[in-house]
Design an enzyme around this catalytic site. Structure first.
Site, PDB file in Angstrom:
ATOM      1  N   LYS A  14     101.597  30.344  15.762  1.00 25.52           N
ATOM      2  CA  LYS A  14     100.452  29.527  16.217  1.00 25.52           C
ATOM      3  C   LYS A  14     100.941  28.597  17.304  1.00 25.52           C
ATOM      4  O   LYS A  14     102.119  28.274  17.386  1.00 25.52           O
ATOM      5  CB  LYS A  14      99.920  28.706  15.041  1.00 25.52           C
ATOM      6  CG  LYS A  14      98.520  28.131  15.231  1.00 25.52           C
ATOM      7  CD  LYS A  14      97.464  29.214  15.190  1.00 25.52           C
ATOM      8  CE  LYS A  14      96.185  28.776  14.562  1.00 25.52           C
ATOM      9  NZ  LYS A  14      95.590  29.729  13.658  1.00 25.52           N
TER      10      LYS A  14
HETATM   11  N1  GLU Z   1      92.969  31.720  15.239  1.00 27.24           N
HETATM   12  C1  GLU Z   1      92.512  32.649  14.249  1.00 27.24           C
HETATM   13  C2  GLU Z   1      93.098  32.302  12.889  1.00 27.24           C
HETATM   14  O1  GLU Z   1      93.429  31.181  12.629  1.00 27.24           O
HETATM   15  C3  GLU Z   1      92.728  34.080  14.656  1.00 27.24           C
HETATM   16  C4  GLU Z   1      94.140  34.514  14.852  1.00 27.24           C
HETATM   17  C5  GLU Z   1      94.290  35.917  15.428  1.00 27.24           C
HETATM   18  O2  GLU Z   1      93.306  36.604  15.576  1.00 27.24           O
HETATM   19  O3  GLU Z   1      95.424  36.262  15.723  1.00 27.24           O
HETATM   20  O4  GLU Z   1      93.133  33.106  12.010  1.00 27.24           O
END
Ligand code: GLU
Length: 427
Positions: free
Chosen positions: A112
């Site tokens: 992230k």
């Molecule tokens: N930001 C989204 C999550 O927290 C999607 C992450 C993704 O699709 O890689 O799950």
């Protein structure tokens, strides 16, 4: 096993994820060595990069990408643009991604990141330059088989298209086309997947349907409230309204609005689109003071904004039967204890909002295989994976006599533990 100490942070999310992790690891008796591996992040990338603003001045921005673990596959997870983004927030969110992808059986690890920025303060062309320069600064720390970003808070398909374009533009011409899946959540015209836009909100409602079925309750006629009216909040409201449930109140950063007759989410979205994305001033319904939001008498609460919104301070007022976590980490560990004691069920984030990353997985596969899938097919595949995960977690929660969240952690940690045990640790 020692308890892992954390320093207090702005959002407190990192502390929450470690407390959740330690609790589940204790209950399941996670292997000591593997426990040490998973409490740490593999890589933490911090980049400071300059961008020229519209007025000609130069500003330096700070971007993060935390790669928590890749035992099950490439790092995967979103990028958020928000003032609360810092190294601890990125760590917490990256860890949640590792658990999330493991629960639904995707061949991914967790990552992230994002930029500490309030995007509403910048023009579109500034945001484009910020995004492109951030991508350039990350360089080969991301990649289609290494670390695959996606949308998150305040980032969208357009931003993903800029990332894909920048990343492939700095590759040699012969391999440019092979790099489209460096990022997911792209616009459909640029390699995106039909349905990725609604995948998270749709998945939240799939989980609510499973909950209703197991509780032998009818969603038709139930009432719900939603915090956050971005991509997740809107789509969850849209799909839940289709099931016959009534949207009684919505809260975003601009206002809290309520209506006894219920809101039409599509009409509210149209209004917000004409008002810089804000719900304030919507003519149907009335405005409430923010602090009364969670106390509203309703059946279902969908927090779909930021972390730590339901805390020990406001959890006592909650009357809902179930909280479906559209956001990552919306309930603090202390609040969760109070809620469970009061008989309120929680569908944990790492299951509840995993429709988004499942959609991302299909986009990634679609790009790798040069295929195009239809919306109905995609939604069906997402629902299937979620239903399997929901059933598995329910089963584990009965076996260990633990909450759904702890059961979800146990499912994820067992999968990771098995992989480490089979593979061993190099050298
Ligand atoms: N930001 C989204 C999550 O927290 C999607 C992450 C993704 O699709 O890689 O799950």
């Amino acid at each position: 096993m020692e308890t892992i100490k954390t320093k207090p942070t702005k959002t407190g999310m990192y502390e929450n994820v470690l407390r959740q992790y330690n609790q589940a690891a204790d209950i399941m008796g996670l292997h000591d060595g593997i426990r040490k591996i998973l409490v740490n992040t593999n890589n933490e990338i911090l980049v400071n990069f300059p961008v020229k603003l519209d007025d000609g001045s130069i500003e330096v921005f700070t971007g993060y990408r935390v790669q928590h673990n890749n035992a099950l596959g490439p790092y995967k997870g979103g990028l958020r643009y928000h003032p609360t983004v810092d190294i601890d927030a990125a760590r917490a969110l990256a860890m949640w991604m590792t658990w999330k992808t493991a629960i639904v059986g995707l061949p991914y690890g967790g990552g992230k990141g994002g930029i500490q920025i309030d995007p509403s303060k910048y023009s579109q062309s500034e945001l484009e330059r910020i995004t492109r320069r951030f991508t350039y600064a990350l360089g080969d720390n991301i990649g289609p088989d290494l670390d695959i970003p996606a949308p998150d808070v305040n980032t969208n398909a357009r931003i993903m298209a800029w990332i894909a374009d920048t990343y492939s533009s700095i590759k040699s011409p012969s391999v440019r086309q092979k790099n489209m899946h460096v990022v997911t959540g792209k616009p459909v015209g640029s390699g995106g997947l039909e349905g990725r836009d609604r995948a998270t909100g749709f998945g939240v409602v799939c989980n609510i349907k499973k909950w209703a079925k197991s509780a032998q309750k009818e969603l038709n006629g139930m009432t719900f409230i939603v915090q956050g009216f971005g991509n997740v909040g809107y789509w969850a409201s849209h799909f839940l309204s289709k099931e016959g449930a009534k949207l009684l109140a919505v809260q975003d950063a601009s206002a809290t609005i309520a209506s006894a007759e219920g809101f039409d989410p599509d009409d509210l979205l149209k209004y917000a689109a004409e008002n810089d994305g804000n719900i304030k001033g919507y003519e149907h319904g009335s405005e409430l003071e923010d602090q009364h939001f969670f106390a509203i008498d309703c059946d279902i609460i969908i927090p779909a904004a930021l972390g730590n919104q339901i805390t020990a301070d406001n959890s006592m007022q909650i009357k809902a039967k179930v909280i479906a976590e559209g956001a990552n980490g919306p309930i603090s560990v202390d609040a969760e204890k109070i809620l469970l004691r009061n008989g309120i069920e929680i569908i944990p984030d790492i299951l509840c909002n995993s429709g988004g990353v499942i959609g991302s997985y299909y986009e990634w596969l679609q790009n790798k295989r040069s295929e195009n899938w239809k919306l109905d097919t995609v939604l069906e595949m997402i629902e299937d994976k979620l239903n399997d995960a929901y059933d598995r977690i329910t089963e584990v929660s009965k076996i260990y006599n633990v909450s759904s969240r702890t059961a979800a952690y146990i499912v994820a940690l067992k999968r990771l533990e098995l992989t480490y045990k089979e593979r061993g640790v190099f050298p």
